[in-house]
Design a protein around this motif. Structure first.
Motif, PDB file in Angstrom:
ATOM      1  N   UNK A 129      47.316 -55.638  -6.188  1.00 40.82           N
ATOM      2  CA  UNK A 129      46.876 -54.604  -6.998  1.00 40.82           C
ATOM      3  C   UNK A 129      46.142 -55.069  -8.509  1.00 40.82           C
ATOM      4  N   UNK A 130      46.589 -56.412  -8.900  1.00 39.85           N
ATOM      5  CA  UNK A 130      46.003 -57.007 -10.141  1.00 39.85           C
ATOM      6  C   UNK A 130      44.678 -57.387  -9.686  1.00 39.85           C
ATOM      7  N   UNK A 131      44.318 -57.888  -8.678  1.00 38.41           N
ATOM      8  CA  UNK A 131      43.057 -58.264  -8.191  1.00 38.41           C
ATOM      9  C   UNK A 131      42.177 -57.039  -8.190  1.00 38.41           C
ATOM     10  N   UNK A 132      42.427 -55.934  -7.588  1.00 35.42           N
ATOM     11  CA  UNK A 132      41.862 -54.663  -7.564  1.00 35.42           C
ATOM     12  C   UNK A 132      41.585 -53.850  -8.868  1.00 35.42           C
ATOM     13  N   UNK A 133      42.322 -54.181  -9.872  1.00 34.43           N
ATOM     14  CA  UNK A 133      42.175 -53.525 -11.351  1.00 34.43           C
ATOM     15  C   UNK A 133      40.931 -53.395 -11.821  1.00 34.43           C
ATOM     16  N   UNK A 134      40.210 -54.861 -11.693  1.00 34.53           N
ATOM     17  CA  UNK A 134      38.822 -54.664 -12.347  1.00 34.53           C
ATOM     18  C   UNK A 134      37.850 -53.617 -11.793  1.00 34.53           C
ATOM     19  N   UNK A 135      38.031 -53.194 -10.407  1.00 36.26           N
ATOM     20  CA  UNK A 135      37.137 -51.845  -9.844  1.00 36.26           C
ATOM     21  C   UNK A 135      37.854 -50.856 -10.017  1.00 36.26           C
ATOM     22  N   UNK A 136      39.017 -50.719 -10.651  1.00 35.76           N
ATOM     23  CA  UNK A 136      39.670 -49.525 -11.016  1.00 35.76           C
ATOM     24  C   UNK A 136      39.989 -48.908  -9.468  1.00 35.76           C
ATOM     25  N   UNK A 137      40.649 -49.419  -8.836  1.00 35.30           N
ATOM     26  CA  UNK A 137      41.154 -48.948  -7.384  1.00 35.30           C
ATOM     27  C   UNK A 137      42.574 -48.688  -7.641  1.00 35.30           C
ATOM     28  N   UNK A 138      42.906 -47.440  -7.567  1.00 36.10           N
ATOM     29  CA  UNK A 138      44.218 -46.899  -7.554  1.00 36.10           C
ATOM     30  C   UNK A 138      44.725 -46.499  -6.226  1.00 36.10           C
ATOM     31  N   UNK A 139      45.455 -47.265  -5.579  1.00 39.97           N
ATOM     32  CA  UNK A 139      45.584 -47.025  -4.119  1.00 39.97           C
ATOM     33  C   UNK A 139      46.214 -45.835  -3.649  1.00 39.97           C
ATOM     34  N   UNK A 140      47.322 -45.193  -4.667  1.00 36.71           N
ATOM     35  CA  UNK A 140      47.577 -43.823  -4.124  1.00 36.71           C
ATOM     36  C   UNK A 140      46.705 -42.801  -4.116  1.00 36.71           C
ATOM     37  N   UNK A 141      45.940 -42.531  -5.104  1.00 34.66           N
ATOM     38  CA  UNK A 141      45.095 -41.787  -5.312  1.00 34.66           C
ATOM     39  C   UNK A 141      44.023 -41.952  -4.251  1.00 34.66           C
ATOM     40  N   UNK A 142      43.398 -43.077  -3.932  1.00 33.38           N
ATOM     41  CA  UNK A 142      42.392 -42.957  -3.004  1.00 33.38           C
ATOM     42  C   UNK A 142      42.958 -42.878  -1.678  1.00 33.38           C
ATOM     43  N   UNK A 143      44.154 -43.224  -1.191  1.00 38.77           N
ATOM     44  CA  UNK A 143      44.775 -42.911  -0.177  1.00 38.77           C
ATOM     45  C   UNK A 143      45.031 -41.426   0.087  1.00 38.77           C
ATOM     46  N   UNK A 144      45.163 -40.712  -0.988  1.00 40.98           N
ATOM     47  CA  UNK A 144      45.435 -39.473  -0.661  1.00 40.98           C
ATOM     48  C   UNK A 144      43.905 -38.728  -0.325  1.00 40.98           C
ATOM     49  N   UNK A 145      43.032 -38.969  -1.344  1.00 35.66           N
ATOM     50  CA  UNK A 145      41.583 -38.618  -1.104  1.00 35.66           C
ATOM     51  C   UNK A 145      41.084 -38.859   0.247  1.00 35.66           C
ATOM     52  N   UNK A 146      41.309 -40.246   0.849  1.00 36.32           N
ATOM     53  CA  UNK A 146      40.714 -40.636   2.363  1.00 36.32           C
ATOM     54  C   UNK A 146      41.339 -39.733   3.419  1.00 36.32           C
ATOM     55  N   UNK A 147      42.926 -39.560   3.187  1.00 33.09           N
ATOM     56  CA  UNK A 147      43.500 -38.986   4.186  1.00 33.09           C
ATOM     57  C   UNK A 147      43.118 -37.562   4.255  1.00 33.09           C
ATOM     58  N   UNK A 148      42.677 -36.831   3.218  1.00 34.68           N
ATOM     59  CA  UNK A 148      42.347 -35.535   2.911  1.00 34.68           C
ATOM     60  C   UNK A 148      40.891 -35.363   3.825  1.00 34.68           C
ATOM     61  N   UNK A 149      40.121 -36.252   3.688  1.00 37.00           N
ATOM     62  CA  UNK A 149      38.913 -36.423   4.350  1.00 37.00           C
ATOM     63  C   UNK A 149      39.033 -36.430   6.011  1.00 37.00           C
TER      64      UNK A 149
END
Length: 462
Positions: free
Chosen positions: A397-417
């Motif tokens: 998660x710390x490595x992904x912070x610079x790209x503002x990748x918030x896993x939970x929100x993105x997971x929800x959005x991708x699932x909806x898609x």
């Protein structure tokens, strides 16, 4: 003189630390001499005595002092793990063999110098301490002791246990013992009969994670703080009323652990019946737009500053709606590399798109050289620093912070898609997601895939 010129100590040390393949003999040696045709070669090929060779075996790899790393490690292990007769203690023989498989023996030598590692192993070898988990339980809790425990488990010296759960039990026992007697008695009952029972049930299927360990430790501290608040306000559990409970929660936010504790205390008759405020639901974040997700995919594919393993995990989150906690537990056996690269996130393996497949192949190539120990252990796809342990979720998660990748929100959005593109059952099967979760997303997005078979059956032209 090196290569017919004077060099400083720093350059001399750097030369010793980085042997290379000699163009004359193809062996890994320190290249610091000229041969007859002015090639830079090893001492043997130059026909001169070697000033770098290990005094024990003659190797010039991983030099440390006058010896190579392997010879220095062998001597250190014989010193640390020897019993009173001077032989390796039988109970530590597997540790001796395991540590000798280290790819960089110098790192193990440095580790053995650290305390309490060296002193504990010496005491075990001398018979002063038993070779058991209880010996490590008696040491002050620290990451170094945790690493030592995992090393002994990895070597087969100690039986496998859930290390974090064991550490939590030791931490909780010490923490509760430090509370005032009355408070400690009640907190101990709650911890052992309510919290620990549930934790062990979950741990039976999956080892405790660092985040869960931190959460449970925080819960104990919050309960202790609540008892301190009671004392400050001259209150006790039997005298606690609704007004006092409301006053506490009005001035103390994020106290879900205290609410759970009070509900338990009410059921046990330790305090009067009252209404405990529920946790406030977090305000839902706006959905992540699809174009934002794909921009982040492009960034991770190209950004070489992010560790390769974290880039692959980030892409699995962005494209396949994976949780970081599930990604870090993937094994190498979950990946099939043939004409295409396939990965088993659920029951049915998925073929990875080319950009992700290329990165995953690179990651697999690097794994062999990065493994600190050659022998055995779980074949994690994303191994961590501790023996036989995968990389932590927090690290990724710390490595992904610079790209503002918030896993939970993105997971929800991708699932909806995804549930709008294919049936929920296929989404659940291929991505390893609970079918009820997939159906819930499909219902929220008003997906029509579920009614497709019925519509087809009612059409007269089919």
């Amino acid at each position: 003189m090196i290569l017919e010129q004077h060099i400083c100590n720093a350059c001399y040390s750097r030369l010793r630390r980085h042997p290379e393949s000699c163009p004359g003999c193809d062996q890994i040696k320190v290249l610091a001499f000229y041969d007859s045709v002015r090639r830079i070669v090893c001492a043997t090929c130059a026909g001169v005595p070697s000033r770098f060779a290990c005094i024990t075996c003659g190797s010039e790899e991983q030099l440390t002092g006058s010896q190579c790393g392997t010879c220095r490690l062998t001597e250190r292990l014989r010193d640390v793990l020897a019993d009173k007769a001077g032989a390796i203690h039988p109970g530590l023989a597997t540790l001796y063999d395991y540590l000798l498989t280290a790819r960089d023996p110098r790192a193990v030598v440095r580790w053995l110098r650290r305390e309490p590692v060296g002193a504990t192993l010496r005491a075990m070898a001398a018979g002063e301490l038993p070779i058991r988990h209880s010996t490590l339980d008696a040491l002050p809790l620290s990451p170094r002791v945790r690493y030592l425990r995992r090393m002994l488990i990895s070597a087969g010296t100690l039986p496998a246990i859930d290390v974090l759960l064991n550490d939590l039990e030791n931490h909780a026992a010490a923490f509760i013992a430090g509370l005032p007697k009355e408070h400690g008695a009640i907190t101990g009952q709650y911890y052992h009969w309510e919290l620990l029972r549930k934790i062990r049930q979950r741990s039976a299927n999956r080892a405790m994670t660092p985040s869960s360990y931190s959460t449970r430790s925080t819960e104990l501290r919050q309960i202790a703080d609540f008892f301190a608040w009671l004392d400050t306000n001259e209150l006790s559990l039997p005298s606690l009323d609704q007004a006092s409970i409301d006053r506490f929660f009005a001035h103390h936010h994020s106290q879900g652990a205290v609410g759970t504790f009070l509900n338990w205390a009410i059921r046990r008759g330790l305090t009067s019946s009252a209404e405990i405020p529920g946790r406030k639901l977090a305000r839902p974040r706006p959905p992540v737009p699809d174009d934002v997700i794909w921009n982040k995919v492009d960034q991770l594919v190209d950004d070489e500053s992010v560790p390769l393993g974290s880039r692959v995990i980030g892409l699995l989150v962005l494209v396949f709606a994976q949780r970081i906690s599930d990604c870090v537990r993937l094994c190498r056996s979950d990946v099939t590399d043939g004409q295409t690269v396939r990965i088993a996130l659920g029951r049915t393996p998925l073929t990875l798109p080319s950009p992700i497949a290329v990165l995953l192949r690179r990651h697999l190539e690097e794994l062999g050289a990065r493994r600190p120990y050659i022998g055995g252990g779980p074949e994690w796809l994303f191994p961590g620093a501790s023996p036989h342990h995968h990389i932590s979720e927090a690290s990724v998660a710390l490595h992904l912070v610079p790209h503002q990748i918030h896993a939970r929100e993105i997971q929800q959005a991708r699932m909806d898609y995804l549930v709008q593109q294919v049936p929920a059952s296929i989404v659940a099967d291929t991505l390893g997601i609970n079918i009820n979760t997939a159906i819930r997303h499909a219902a929220r997005m008003n997906s029509t895939w579920g009614s497709y078979p019925e519509l087809r059956a009612n059409r007269p032209d089919l």
